[in-house]
Design a protein around this motif. Structure first.
Motif, short mmCIF file in Angstrom:
data_model
loop_
_atom_site.label_atom_id
_atom_site.label_comp_id
_atom_site.label_asym_id
_atom_site.label_seq_id
_atom_site.Cartn_x
_atom_site.Cartn_y
_atom_site.Cartn_z
N ILE A 1 0.85 -1.20 0.00
CA ILE A 1 0.00 0.00 0.00
C ILE A 1 0.88 1.24 0.00
O ILE A 1 0.64 2.20 -0.73
CB ILE A 1 -0.93 0.01 1.24
N PHE B 1 1.39 4.24 -2.95
CA PHE B 1 1.26 5.67 -2.67
C PHE B 1 2.51 6.43 -3.09
O PHE B 1 2.44 7.41 -3.83
CB PHE B 1 0.99 5.86 -1.17
N ILE C 1 -1.48 6.36 -8.31
CA ILE C 1 -2.71 7.09 -8.61
C ILE C 1 -2.57 7.90 -9.90
O ILE C 1 -3.44 7.87 -10.75
CB ILE C 1 -3.08 7.99 -7.43
N TRP D 1 -4.98 1.14 -10.72
CA TRP D 1 -5.79 0.61 -9.63
C TRP D 1 -5.33 -0.76 -9.19
O TRP D 1 -5.46 -1.14 -8.03
CB TRP D 1 -7.27 0.57 -10.03
N ILE E 1 -3.05 -0.67 -6.32
CA ILE E 1 -3.58 -0.11 -5.07
C ILE E 1 -4.59 -1.04 -4.41
O ILE E 1 -4.53 -1.32 -3.22
CB ILE E 1 -4.25 1.26 -5.34
N VAL E 2 -5.55 -1.52 -5.21
CA VAL E 2 -6.70 -2.22 -4.64
C VAL E 2 -6.35 -3.56 -3.96
O VAL E 2 -6.74 -3.76 -2.81
CB VAL E 2 -7.80 -2.40 -5.72
N GLY F 1 -5.02 -3.85 -0.09
CA GLY F 1 -6.02 -3.42 0.88
C GLY F 1 -7.15 -4.43 1.01
O GLY F 1 -7.66 -4.66 2.12
N VAL F 2 -7.52 -5.04 -0.12
CA VAL F 2 -8.58 -6.05 -0.07
C VAL F 2 -8.13 -7.21 0.82
O VAL F 2 -8.90 -7.71 1.65
CB VAL F 2 -8.94 -6.54 -1.49
N VAL G 1 -5.94 -7.14 3.32
CA VAL G 1 -5.97 -6.73 4.73
C VAL G 1 -7.41 -6.75 5.24
O VAL G 1 -7.70 -7.33 6.29
CB VAL G 1 -5.37 -5.30 4.91
N THR G 2 -8.31 -6.14 4.48
CA THR G 2 -9.70 -6.07 4.91
C THR G 2 -10.28 -7.46 5.13
O THR G 2 -10.95 -7.71 6.13
CB THR G 2 -10.54 -5.31 3.87
#
Lengths: 324, 318
Positions: free
Chosen positions: B250, B254, B259, B264, B267-268, B271-272, B274-275
């Motif tokens: 992540i 950044f 970005i 994408w 980036i995506v 995080g998916v 981790v979530t």
């Protein structure tokens, strides 16, 4: 005077915690970390400058002496000077604090609105598909790292809404003649919305859960049944009789989750280059400017301790059955 | 115990004298879809972490194509800002993130368990002192503290694990203490004491087995916090520079301006992951915890991360 006892106890606890935090701060920065000045990342700094800094910080004295100086400085509101800008730390903290507060407030407002809406819908439609999906959406947001959600916002939302993704004001604003107060306000809001929205989304799951369960509790009360029997509409029952009572725990919960709010806002500010306390912390880490980092940490800790105290007192006020 | 509570407990098949139910854990895990989904998610990621070194050869950071190349058949999740394969990075990151999660959770379970048991078992002055300390640490905001300590102590994986572990023990200590206090008063423990069992024997033979399941459930929850905390520390540039974790991916996205490149795919995915893991272990850990101790009372200051079902009396001061 049981009430007085309780209040005095909570205040004493808060004061001792402040002292513990101050001492912890000293131990962390002065004894465990070695020498703040040699850690400073600064290419132009000469040897003489560093010696001078050491003297200024009193690093040549014994730890106990340092601790006493540190305490008396703190009592006078002196947090030391920034190693890179030479300005007093308190002066460094103030402008970012003024930027952070409205952003965090707006974010908290978003989270309360989303949380209450989601919680009420969930409780009202308990056990249905609407209940489950509302709750799970909130929990998923709550499980996301805030910085990552911020990046998603920049990537997918900012463009669609035409909102700025960095900084706190439009650099072109005011170049062609003075901008009116309204224009400045609108510009500030536009820059605040995305970070605040990110914060709000990350936080609202927790509130939704609490609103839901306390709504369920109140909706089972006799007076709610009476209200229904009187022929009040669903909506009026939920709002007037359910929600008002269900909101009590939220008030304290907001104060209690301030620690998490603050933590989350650090990375969110970094993502959006929003010049608040969080960004200041990131810069201070980057340049190893320990006095600023120390000051920011104290500020954050104090505000959390204070919020906790407020939560305790509020809760006592709202529910006098609380004793210890 | 009031008659109403006893009645309710009897209806649920709980033996009131010991508070235990037959096959409780099994029931908690297989009886609820929520727990089952949670377990499935966690097990899936653990499998990925365990199997990956046998499947994944070479350096995952190796450049295999142009930077930020969009997903294709060869590289299902595209390439990152260094031209490395995102899928490989993600798999490599799974190992480190889970390692941090489990190791840090273990550290805080050990500290929290020890403090909780000592405090709950001995009571009196030990209890007062230990719980005072715990309370002070509960109030100090964890994330800023973690950041400060990480900034001061250098960037190795071991440090990060220790920092997270040492900071998250407080809620565990409170939880375990409450449980120990209730176990201590049970008839069979009193009887063992009357028969001359020493403190050590009482703790290891009678208290620990009763507390262990709850401690394990709590550890599962801590894994989620720890993984979450790692992404935080790493994002601020305080992570171990030599390893790849989800947090690092992540951060890379950044700092490498994914970005601006509209990438994408860089980036995506992290995080998916981790979530999903955080959600999974929370679902599992919480059902386990709830099943083991439905009437848990934790000091209200431990409202740190969410609970799907707020504990009864959670906001009551103890």
């Amino acid at each position: 005077m049981r009430g007085f006892d309780y209040v005095a106890k909570r205040i004493a606890f808060a004061l001792v915690t402040v002292f513990v935090a101050i001492t912890l701060n000293f131990v962390l920065f002065r004894t465990l970390s070695g020498d703040a000045v040699s850690a400073l990342r600064c290419r132009q700094c000469t040897k003489e400058f560093k010696e001078y800094q050491r003297e200024q910080l009193g690093l040549d004295q014994s730890k106990w002496e340092q601790y006493k100086i540190y305490l008396s400085d703190l009592a006078h509101g002196d947090l030391g000077r920034s190693l890179r800008s030479e300005a007093p730390v308190t002066q460094e903290l103030w402008p970012p604090l003024k930027n952070t507060m409205p952003m965090v407030a707006l974010g908290t407002l978003f989270s309360i609105v989303f949380g209450v809406l989601a919680g009420v819908i969930s409780a009202w439609r308990r056990g249905t598909w609407a209940d489950k999906s509302t709750l799970w959406t909130g929990l998923s947001f709550y499980s996301m790292p805030p910085q990552w959600l911020g990046l998603l916002m920049v990537l997918f939302v900012a463009g669609a809404l035409g909102l700025p993704t960095a900084g706190i004001k439009d650099p072109t604003l005011g170049i062609l003649g003075d901008a009116s107060t309204w224009e400045v306000f609108v510009d500030r809001m536009r820059h605040m919305i995305l970070p605040a929205l990110t914060l709000g989304l990350v936080l609202y799951g927790e509130y939704a859960i609490v609103v839901r369960s306390s709504m369920l509790e109140t909706l089972g009360e006799d007076y709610v049944l009476t209200a229904r029997a009187k022929g009040l509409s669903n909506w009026a029952t939920v709002w007037k009789h359910g929600l008002r009572n269900a909101l009590l725990p939220i008030i304290t919960l907001v104060a209690l989750s301030l620690g998490f709010i603050i933590g989350g806002s650090i990375t969110i500010e970094y993502v959006f280059s929003y010049p608040g306390i969080g960004l200041l912390v990131v810069e201070a880490i980057d340049q190893r400017d320990y006095p600023v980092l120390q000051g920011a940490f104290l500020l954050l800790t104090f505000s959390v301790i204070f919020a906790n105290l407020i939560a305790d007192l509020l809760y006592f006020k709202l529910d006098p059955r609380v004793s210890t | 115990v009031s008659a109403a509570v006893q009645g309710a407990a009897a209806a649920e098949g709980v033996d009131v004298s010991t508070g235990r139910r037959p096959g409780l854990v099994r029931q908690a895990v297989f009886g609820e879809p929520q727990a089952l989904i949670g377990i499935a998610i966690v097990v899936m990621f653990v499998l990925i972490a365990v199997v990956s070194p046998f499947v994944l050869h070479g350096d995952p950071k190796a450049k295999v194509g142009p930077i930020f190349q969009p997903p294709s058949i060869d590289h299902l999740l595209g390439l990152d800002g260094g031209g490395a394969d995102m899928l490989r990075l993600l798999i490599a990151g799974t190992r480190v993130s889970l390692l941090v999660g489990f190791a840090a959770a273990l550290v805080s379970a050990l500290i929290g368990g020890l403090v909780g048991i000592l405090s709950g078992f001995y009571g009196g002055r030990t209890d007062t002192v230990l719980m005072r300390i715990t309370d002070y640490f509960l109030v100090i905001p964890d994330i800023p503290l973690m950041i400060v300590v990480a900034a001061l102590f250098g960037r190795s994986l071991t440090n990060i694990i220790l920092i997270i572990g040492v900071i998250y023990w407080t809620s565990t200590a409170r939880l375990i203490r409450a449980q120990v206090k209730s176990v201590r008063e049970r008839v069979y423990v009193k009887r063992a004491r009357a028969l001359g069992a020493g403190n050590r024997r009482l703790i290891f033979k009678h208290i620990l087995p009763q507390v262990m399941p709850l401690l394990i459930a709590n550890t599962v929850l801590l894994v989620a916090y720890a993984i979450f905390a790692e992404t935080f520390i790493t994002f601020l540039g305080l992570g171990d520079p030599s390893v790849i974790s989800w947090g690092r991916l992540i951060e890379n996205a950044f700092t490498d301006d994914a970005i601006l490149n509209d990438a994408w795919w860089a980036i995506v995915p992290p995080g998916v992951c981790v979530t999903l893991v955080v959600l999974g272990s929370t679902m599992f850990g919480q059902s386990l915890e709830d099943a083991l101790n439905p009437r848990l009372k934790v000091g209200h200051l431990s409202v740190r991360r969410f609970r799907m079902r707020p504990l009864r009396g959670q906001l009551d001061a103890e």
